[in-house]
Design a protein around this motif. Structure first.
Motif, PDB file in Angstrom:
ATOM      1  N   LEU A 132      45.749  43.320  43.119  1.00  0.00           N
ATOM      2  CA  LEU A 132      45.161  42.025  43.252  1.00  0.00           C
ATOM      3  C   LEU A 132      43.832  41.548  44.106  1.00  0.00           C
ATOM      4  O   LEU A 132      43.174  40.776  43.481  1.00  0.00           O
ATOM      5  CB  LEU A 132      46.449  41.319  44.309  1.00  0.00           C
ATOM      6  CG  LEU A 132      46.213  39.825  44.541  1.00  0.00           C
ATOM      7  CD1 LEU A 132      46.214  39.081  43.066  1.00  0.00           C
ATOM      8  CD2 LEU A 132      47.401  39.411  45.411  1.00  0.00           C
ATOM      9  N   ARG A 133      43.329  42.589  45.083  1.00  0.00           N
ATOM     10  CA  ARG A 133      42.099  42.191  45.511  1.00  0.00           C
ATOM     11  C   ARG A 133      41.227  42.707  44.537  1.00  0.00           C
ATOM     12  O   ARG A 133      40.002  41.941  44.292  1.00  0.00           O
ATOM     13  CB  ARG A 133      42.087  43.113  46.738  1.00  0.00           C
ATOM     14  CG  ARG A 133      42.670  42.883  48.047  1.00  0.00           C
ATOM     15  CD  ARG A 133      42.269  43.855  49.100  1.00  0.00           C
ATOM     16  NE  ARG A 133      42.643  43.371  50.326  1.00  0.00           N
ATOM     17  CZ  ARG A 133      42.264  42.552  51.250  1.00  0.00           C
ATOM     18  NH1 ARG A 133      41.060  41.980  50.939  1.00  0.00           N
ATOM     19  NH2 ARG A 133      42.842  42.220  52.437  1.00  0.00           N
ATOM     20  N   ALA A 134      41.353  43.519  43.776  1.00  0.00           N
ATOM     21  CA  ALA A 134      40.221  43.868  42.493  1.00  0.00           C
ATOM     22  C   ALA A 134      40.251  42.773  41.745  1.00  0.00           C
ATOM     23  O   ALA A 134      38.918  42.473  41.047  1.00  0.00           O
ATOM     24  CB  ALA A 134      40.630  45.202  41.853  1.00  0.00           C
ATOM     25  N   LEU A 135      41.396  42.172  41.307  1.00  0.00           N
ATOM     26  CA  LEU A 135      41.471  40.952  40.337  1.00  0.00           C
ATOM     27  C   LEU A 135      40.719  39.661  40.980  1.00  0.00           C
ATOM     28  O   LEU A 135      39.774  39.197  40.493  1.00  0.00           O
ATOM     29  CB  LEU A 135      42.688  40.399  40.189  1.00  0.00           C
ATOM     30  CG  LEU A 135      42.921  39.158  39.313  1.00  0.00           C
ATOM     31  CD1 LEU A 135      42.447  39.206  38.045  1.00  0.00           C
ATOM     32  CD2 LEU A 135      44.343  38.944  39.141  1.00  0.00           C
ATOM     33  N   GLU A 136      41.162  39.438  42.508  1.00  0.00           N
ATOM     34  CA  GLU A 136      40.261  38.537  43.095  1.00  0.00           C
ATOM     35  C   GLU A 136      38.679  38.810  43.160  1.00  0.00           C
ATOM     36  O   GLU A 136      37.770  37.887  42.947  1.00  0.00           O
ATOM     37  CB  GLU A 136      40.737  38.401  44.503  1.00  0.00           C
ATOM     38  CG  GLU A 136      42.111  37.737  44.591  1.00  0.00           C
ATOM     39  CD  GLU A 136      42.954  38.014  45.850  1.00  0.00           C
ATOM     40  OE1 GLU A 136      43.857  37.114  46.228  1.00  0.00           O
ATOM     41  OE2 GLU A 136      42.473  38.782  46.606  1.00  0.00           O
ATOM     42  N   ASP A 137      38.461  39.915  43.378  1.00  0.00           N
ATOM     43  CA  ASP A 137      36.934  40.393  43.673  1.00  0.00           C
ATOM     44  C   ASP A 137      36.197  40.092  42.136  1.00  0.00           C
ATOM     45  O   ASP A 137      35.040  39.652  42.062  1.00  0.00           O
ATOM     46  CB  ASP A 137      36.569  41.648  43.888  1.00  0.00           C
ATOM     47  CG  ASP A 137      37.095  42.075  45.392  1.00  0.00           C
ATOM     48  OD1 ASP A 137      37.262  41.055  46.186  1.00  0.00           O
ATOM     49  OD2 ASP A 137      37.364  43.322  45.574  1.00  0.00           O
ATOM     50  N   ASP A 138      36.883  40.724  41.100  1.00  0.00           N
ATOM     51  CA  ASP A 138      36.530  40.385  39.666  1.00  0.00           C
ATOM     52  C   ASP A 138      36.166  38.848  39.235  1.00  0.00           C
ATOM     53  O   ASP A 138      35.272  38.312  38.960  1.00  0.00           O
ATOM     54  CB  ASP A 138      37.306  41.189  38.766  1.00  0.00           C
ATOM     55  CG  ASP A 138      37.324  42.530  38.635  1.00  0.00           C
ATOM     56  OD1 ASP A 138      36.198  42.864  39.336  1.00  0.00           O
ATOM     57  OD2 ASP A 138      38.021  43.127  38.107  1.00  0.00           O
ATOM     58  N   LEU A 139      37.309  37.973  39.751  1.00  0.00           N
ATOM     59  CA  LEU A 139      37.232  36.519  39.591  1.00  0.00           C
ATOM     60  C   LEU A 139      35.935  35.982  40.328  1.00  0.00           C
ATOM     61  O   LEU A 139      35.206  35.067  40.049  1.00  0.00           O
ATOM     62  CB  LEU A 139      38.511  35.789  40.004  1.00  0.00           C
ATOM     63  CG  LEU A 139      39.486  36.162  38.896  1.00  0.00           C
ATOM     64  CD1 LEU A 139      41.026  35.791  39.465  1.00  0.00           C
ATOM     65  CD2 LEU A 139      39.198  35.533  37.582  1.00  0.00           C
ATOM     66  N   ARG A 140      35.810  36.268  41.749  1.00  0.00           N
ATOM     67  CA  ARG A 140      34.405  36.161  42.452  1.00  0.00           C
ATOM     68  C   ARG A 140      33.300  36.350  41.626  1.00  0.00           C
ATOM     69  O   ARG A 140      32.318  35.549  41.852  1.00  0.00           O
ATOM     70  CB  ARG A 140      34.569  36.673  43.786  1.00  0.00           C
ATOM     71  CG  ARG A 140      35.566  35.976  44.681  1.00  0.00           C
ATOM     72  CD  ARG A 140      35.380  36.742  46.160  1.00  0.00           C
ATOM     73  NE  ARG A 140      36.437  35.971  47.087  1.00  0.00           N
ATOM     74  CZ  ARG A 140      37.760  36.742  47.312  1.00  0.00           C
ATOM     75  NH1 ARG A 140      37.831  37.946  46.745  1.00  0.00           N
ATOM     76  NH2 ARG A 140      38.717  36.272  48.102  1.00  0.00           N
ATOM     77  N   ARG A 141      33.297  37.597  41.176  1.00  0.00           N
ATOM     78  CA  ARG A 141      32.072  38.011  40.324  1.00  0.00           C
ATOM     79  C   ARG A 141      31.793  36.913  39.309  1.00  0.00           C
ATOM     80  O   ARG A 141      30.656  36.815  38.779  1.00  0.00           O
ATOM     81  CB  ARG A 141      32.185  39.341  39.894  1.00  0.00           C
ATOM     82  CG  ARG A 141      31.015  39.766  39.452  1.00  0.00           C
ATOM     83  CD  ARG A 141      31.187  41.350  38.983  1.00  0.00           C
ATOM     84  NE  ARG A 141      30.334  41.875  38.039  1.00  0.00           N
ATOM     85  CZ  ARG A 141      30.339  42.802  37.371  1.00  0.00           C
ATOM     86  NH1 ARG A 141      31.371  43.734  37.218  1.00  0.00           N
ATOM     87  NH2 ARG A 141      29.382  43.136  36.324  1.00  0.00           N
ATOM     88  N   MET A 142      32.857  36.492  38.636  1.00  0.00           N
ATOM     89  CA  MET A 142      32.829  35.766  37.247  1.00  0.00           C
ATOM     90  C   MET A 142      32.755  34.118  37.332  1.00  0.00           C
ATOM     91  O   MET A 142      32.561  33.602  36.335  1.00  0.00           O
ATOM     92  CB  MET A 142      33.624  36.212  36.405  1.00  0.00           C
ATOM     93  CG  MET A 142      33.794  37.499  36.035  1.00  0.00           C
ATOM     94  SD  MET A 142      32.158  38.325  35.131  1.00  0.00           S
ATOM     95  CE  MET A 142      32.221  37.222  33.642  1.00  0.00           C
ATOM     96  N   THR A 143      32.903  33.864  38.639  1.00  0.00           N
ATOM     97  CA  THR A 143      33.026  32.297  38.639  1.00  0.00           C
ATOM     98  C   THR A 143      31.921  31.908  39.696  1.00  0.00           C
ATOM     99  O   THR A 143      31.654  32.767  40.571  1.00  0.00           O
ATOM    100  CB  THR A 143      34.478  31.912  39.303  1.00  0.00           C
ATOM    101  OG1 THR A 143      34.786  32.563  40.366  1.00  0.00           O
ATOM    102  CG2 THR A 143      35.451  32.318  38.142  1.00  0.00           C
TER     103      THR A 143
END
Length: 160
Positions: A132-143
């Motif tokens: 979940l943290r990896a998903l959130e980190d990836d979303l932060r990177r892309m948004t």
């Protein structure tokens, strides 16, 4: 050489994000109803957030939400009838009315924050905290960094 996946069509990505959003919002509102806010709708939460972030008049809210002053005013009227906001005279300009959260409105935002924390915890249990943290980190990177971009109503076509 192109890196196009044949088993995952491009349109599925935004649809999965939209579905995940919908699942979370539906679960939030079901729990809000159990906690005394059965009349809250998804758009109400966006408007209440906009009020706490500087939307002090219908015109201000319209600008923040990218909708007309009239559309914002109509939504404020509904929230006022439900007891989530009230209008008070602007001490600097008697022609303007300032929109403020009522105790009920503030409670709905506090309850929403708690429920979102509970939903996130459930997702962490289901997916694993690391994933979940990896998903959130990836979303932060892309948004974009502004988490509270509130112009969604206008982008979707208004609050009509």
């Amino acid at each position: 050489m192109s890196i196009v996946s044949t088993d995952r069509p491009g349109f599925e990505l935004p649809m999965r994000f939209l579905l995940a959003f919908r699942v979370l919002i539906d679960e939030l509102h079901a729990e809000l109803a159990r906690r005394g806010h059965a009349d809250m709708r998804p758009m109400h939460g966006i408007v209440l957030q906009a009020i706490t972030r500087g939307g002090s008049t219908a015109a201000d809210l319209g600008r923040l939400l990218a909708v007309s002053k009239q559309a914002a005013g109509k939504t404020i009227d509904g929230l006022e009838r439900l007891g989530y906001v009230h209008r008070v005279p602007d001490p600097h300009d008697t022609r303007r009315k300032i929109v403020r959260l009522t105790e009920r409105g503030a409670d709905s935002l506090e309850q929403s924050a708690r429920i979102f924390d509970e939903l996130r915890a459930r997702w962490a249990r289901e997916l694993g905290e690391d994933r979940l943290r990896a998903l959130e980190d990836d979303l932060r990177r892309m948004t974009p960094p502004d988490l509270f971009r509130l112009d969604v109503p206008g982008w979707f076509g208004g609050m009509g």
